[in-house]
Motif scaffolding. Structure first.
Motif, PDB file in Angstrom:
ATOM      1  N   ILE A  41      10.490  -3.038  18.545  1.00 25.85           N
ATOM      2  CA  ILE A  41      11.731  -3.611  17.866  1.00 25.85           C
ATOM      3  C   ILE A  41      12.588  -2.593  17.423  1.00 25.85           C
ATOM      4  N   TRP A  42      13.772  -2.321  18.156  1.00 25.01           N
ATOM      5  CA  TRP A  42      14.603  -1.326  18.034  1.00 25.01           C
ATOM      6  C   TRP A  42      14.894  -0.963  16.516  1.00 25.01           C
ATOM      7  N   TRP A  43      15.118  -1.708  15.505  1.00 25.07           N
ATOM      8  CA  TRP A  43      15.548  -1.599  14.272  1.00 25.07           C
ATOM      9  C   TRP A  43      14.016  -1.259  13.393  1.00 25.07           C
ATOM     10  N   LEU A  44      13.226  -1.945  13.788  1.00 21.66           N
ATOM     11  CA  LEU A  44      11.938  -1.600  12.904  1.00 21.66           C
ATOM     12  C   LEU A  44      11.213  -0.198  13.311  1.00 21.66           C
ATOM     13  N   ALA A  45      11.258   0.134  14.631  1.00 24.59           N
ATOM     14  CA  ALA A  45      10.414   1.264  15.227  1.00 24.59           C
ATOM     15  C   ALA A  45      10.853   2.585  14.363  1.00 24.59           C
ATOM     16  N   PRO A  46      12.051   2.793  13.993  1.00 23.51           N
ATOM     17  CA  PRO A  46      12.231   4.103  13.297  1.00 23.51           C
ATOM     18  C   PRO A  46      11.764   4.164  11.806  1.00 23.51           C
ATOM     19  N   ILE A  47      11.858   2.953  11.285  1.00 23.75           N
ATOM     20  CA  ILE A  47      11.402   2.732   9.861  1.00 23.75           C
ATOM     21  C   ILE A  47      10.005   3.014   9.525  1.00 23.75           C
ATOM     22  N   ILE A  48       9.249   2.441  10.403  1.00 26.11           N
ATOM     23  CA  ILE A  48       7.883   2.449  10.270  1.00 26.11           C
ATOM     24  C   ILE A  48       7.333   3.803  10.807  1.00 26.11           C
ATOM     25  N   LYS A  49       8.031   4.511  11.455  1.00 22.73           N
ATOM     26  CA  LYS A  49       7.513   5.728  12.172  1.00 22.73           C
ATOM     27  C   LYS A  49       7.680   6.683  11.049  1.00 22.73           C
ATOM     28  N   ALA A  50       8.865   6.625  10.303  1.00 24.08           N
ATOM     29  CA  ALA A  50       9.384   7.361   8.889  1.00 24.08           C
ATOM     30  C   ALA A  50       8.237   7.360   7.831  1.00 24.08           C
ATOM     31  N   PHE A  51       7.691   6.063   7.808  1.00 25.04           N
ATOM     32  CA  PHE A  51       6.529   5.736   6.853  1.00 25.04           C
ATOM     33  C   PHE A  51       5.090   6.042   7.404  1.00 25.04           C
ATOM     34  N   GLY A  52       5.076   6.737   8.508  1.00 23.31           N
ATOM     35  CA  GLY A  52       3.615   7.253   9.029  1.00 23.31           C
ATOM     36  C   GLY A  52       2.904   6.246  10.028  1.00 23.31           C
ATOM     37  N   ALA A  53       3.624   5.243  10.248  1.00 26.48           N
ATOM     38  CA  ALA A  53       2.886   4.430  11.469  1.00 26.48           C
ATOM     39  C   ALA A  53       2.696   5.122  12.526  1.00 26.48           C
ATOM     40  N   PHE A  54       1.700   4.663  13.488  1.00 28.37           N
ATOM     41  CA  PHE A  54       1.473   4.955  14.863  1.00 28.37           C
ATOM     42  C   PHE A  54       0.849   3.947  15.517  1.00 28.37           C
ATOM     43  N   PRO A  55       1.068   3.647  17.003  1.00 29.07           N
ATOM     44  CA  PRO A  55       0.890   2.307  17.614  1.00 29.07           C
ATOM     45  C   PRO A  55      -0.687   2.225  17.836  1.00 29.07           C
ATOM     46  N   VAL A  56      -1.109   1.161  18.058  1.00 25.88           N
ATOM     47  CA  VAL A  56      -2.547   0.987  18.651  1.00 25.88           C
ATOM     48  C   VAL A  56      -2.547  -0.448  19.345  1.00 25.88           C
ATOM     49  N   LYS A  57      -3.001  -0.458  20.611  1.00 26.14           N
ATOM     50  CA  LYS A  57      -3.155  -1.501  21.540  1.00 26.14           C
ATOM     51  C   LYS A  57      -4.079  -2.479  20.958  1.00 26.14           C
ATOM     52  N   ARG A  58      -3.889  -3.688  20.623  1.00 27.08           N
ATOM     53  CA  ARG A  58      -4.676  -4.538  20.158  1.00 27.08           C
ATOM     54  C   ARG A  58      -5.443  -5.433  21.403  1.00 27.08           C
ATOM     55  N   GLY A  59      -6.643  -5.666  20.971  1.00 26.72           N
ATOM     56  CA  GLY A  59      -7.719  -6.473  21.943  1.00 26.72           C
ATOM     57  C   GLY A  59      -8.164  -5.573  22.780  1.00 26.72           C
ATOM     58  N   ILE A 115       0.970  -1.213  -0.067  1.00 25.06           N
ATOM     59  CA  ILE A 115      -0.147  -0.062  -0.116  1.00 25.06           C
ATOM     60  C   ILE A 115       0.740   1.305  -0.122  1.00 25.06           C
ATOM     61  N   ILE A 116       1.848   1.181   0.727  1.00 25.12           N
ATOM     62  CA  ILE A 116       2.873   2.329   0.763  1.00 25.12           C
ATOM     63  C   ILE A 116       3.396   2.638  -0.578  1.00 25.12           C
ATOM     64  N   LEU A 117       3.886   1.705  -1.137  1.00 17.84           N
ATOM     65  CA  LEU A 117       4.441   1.660  -2.675  1.00 17.84           C
ATOM     66  C   LEU A 117       3.566   2.120  -3.756  1.00 17.84           C
ATOM     67  N   ILE A 118       2.205   1.672  -3.483  1.00 20.61           N
ATOM     68  CA  ILE A 118       1.115   1.812  -4.372  1.00 20.61           C
ATOM     69  C   ILE A 118       0.821   3.359  -4.622  1.00 20.61           C
ATOM     70  N   PHE A 119       0.305   3.875  -3.182  1.00 21.20           N
ATOM     71  CA  PHE A 119      -0.256   5.029  -3.193  1.00 21.20           C
ATOM     72  C   PHE A 119       0.811   6.152  -2.944  1.00 21.20           C
ATOM     73  N   ASP A 120       0.798   7.124  -3.811  1.00 20.07           N
ATOM     74  CA  ASP A 120       1.664   8.217  -3.967  1.00 20.07           C
ATOM     75  C   ASP A 120       1.771   9.142  -2.727  1.00 20.07           C
ATOM     76  N   ARG A 121       0.623   9.399  -2.140  1.00 21.77           N
ATOM     77  CA  ARG A 121       0.664  10.371  -0.772  1.00 21.77           C
ATOM     78  C   ARG A 121       0.803   9.327   0.217  1.00 21.77           C
ATOM     79  N   ARG A 122       1.371   9.949   1.428  1.00 25.75           N
ATOM     80  CA  ARG A 122       1.499   9.426   2.730  1.00 25.75           C
ATOM     81  C   ARG A 122       0.512   8.788   3.343  1.00 25.75           C
ATOM     82  N   VAL A 123       0.720   7.471   3.490  1.00 26.59           N
ATOM     83  CA  VAL A 123      -0.520   6.622   4.347  1.00 26.59           C
ATOM     84  C   VAL A 123      -0.023   6.484   5.711  1.00 26.59           C
ATOM     85  N   TYR A 124      -0.843   6.987   6.603  1.00 27.59           N
ATOM     86  CA  TYR A 124      -0.432   6.879   8.059  1.00 27.59           C
ATOM     87  C   TYR A 124      -1.326   5.709   8.750  1.00 27.59           C
ATOM     88  N   PHE A 125      -0.382   4.759   8.955  1.00 23.92           N
ATOM     89  CA  PHE A 125      -1.089   3.376   9.460  1.00 23.92           C
ATOM     90  C   PHE A 125      -1.228   3.116  10.724  1.00 23.92           C
TER      91      PHE A 125
END
Length: 191
Positions: A71-89, A52-62
């Motif tokens: 996850i120390w290495w993943l957190a900065p990457i997903i934040k850079a692409f506009g993700a924000f946390p949600v507590k499941r359940g 979805i990030i690659l298909i849509f030219d505008r930023r998608v906030y997930f």
């Protein structure tokens, strides 16, 4: 909001790499809206948000499960692409407020209403009601997306973008709204 230059370069390179690994077909790009909207897609693999990030030219906030931000290495990457946390359940009011803010700021919100990856043989899982709360609070249109195919080297992946859906009647039950969206996603997968 568009991706910055650096992130856009990463997106373009990643899409070229993915196209060397998978046969990716995208249908329905003409259905992509201009204003703020919510992308609702099925979720079968970790590759779904990337597609979805690659298909849509505008930023998608997930909305992304909070465990990923530990996850120390993943957190900065997903934040850079506009993700924000949600507590499941459980009902995460903070994540719902952040999602509403994303829409009211004129941006695109990405949600997997199933709430988790579907590891069953079912086409889709029952959707969670949180997306309906966001729709009612913002009046945002929904762009359903169906992702199908095998996530194996040289597997065929099809991404179908459906027609925008609008829910103007706030008296509709939240589960009814989510069920309508999930049925549309299922139809896109089965086409």
């Amino acid at each position: 909001m568009r991706y910055n230059f650096f992130v856009n370069i990463i997106r373009k390179v990643a899409f070229i790499i993915l196209k060397c690994i998978f046969f990716i077909k995208v249908e329905g790009k003409e259905n992509i809206l201009e204003g703020p909207f919510i992308i609702c897609a099925n979720h079968r693999s970790y590759l779904d948000p990337v597609l979805i990030i690659l298909i849509f030219d505008r930023r998608v906030y997930f909305m992304a499960k909070s465990e990923l931000f530990r996850i120390w290495w993943l957190a900065p990457i997903i934040k850079a692409f506009g993700a924000f946390p949600v507590k499941r359940g459980k009902s995460d009011i903070g994540a719902i407020k952040r999602a509403i803010e994303v829409i009211k700021s004129g941006n695109i919100l990405g949600i997997f209403p199933e709430g988790k990856r579907n590891r069953t043989k079912e086409i889709i899982l029952k959707g969670e009601k949180g997306v309906a709360t966001i729709i009612k609070a913002t009046g945002a249109k929904v762009l359903p997306v169906g992702i199908s195919g095998k996530i194996v080297p040289f597997g065929r992946i099809k991404v179908r973008i459906g027609r925008p859906m609008e829910f103007k009647d706030n008296s509709l039950d939240n589960q009814e709204i989510v069920d309508t969206i999930m049925n549309e996603i299922k139809e896109l997968i089965l086409k």
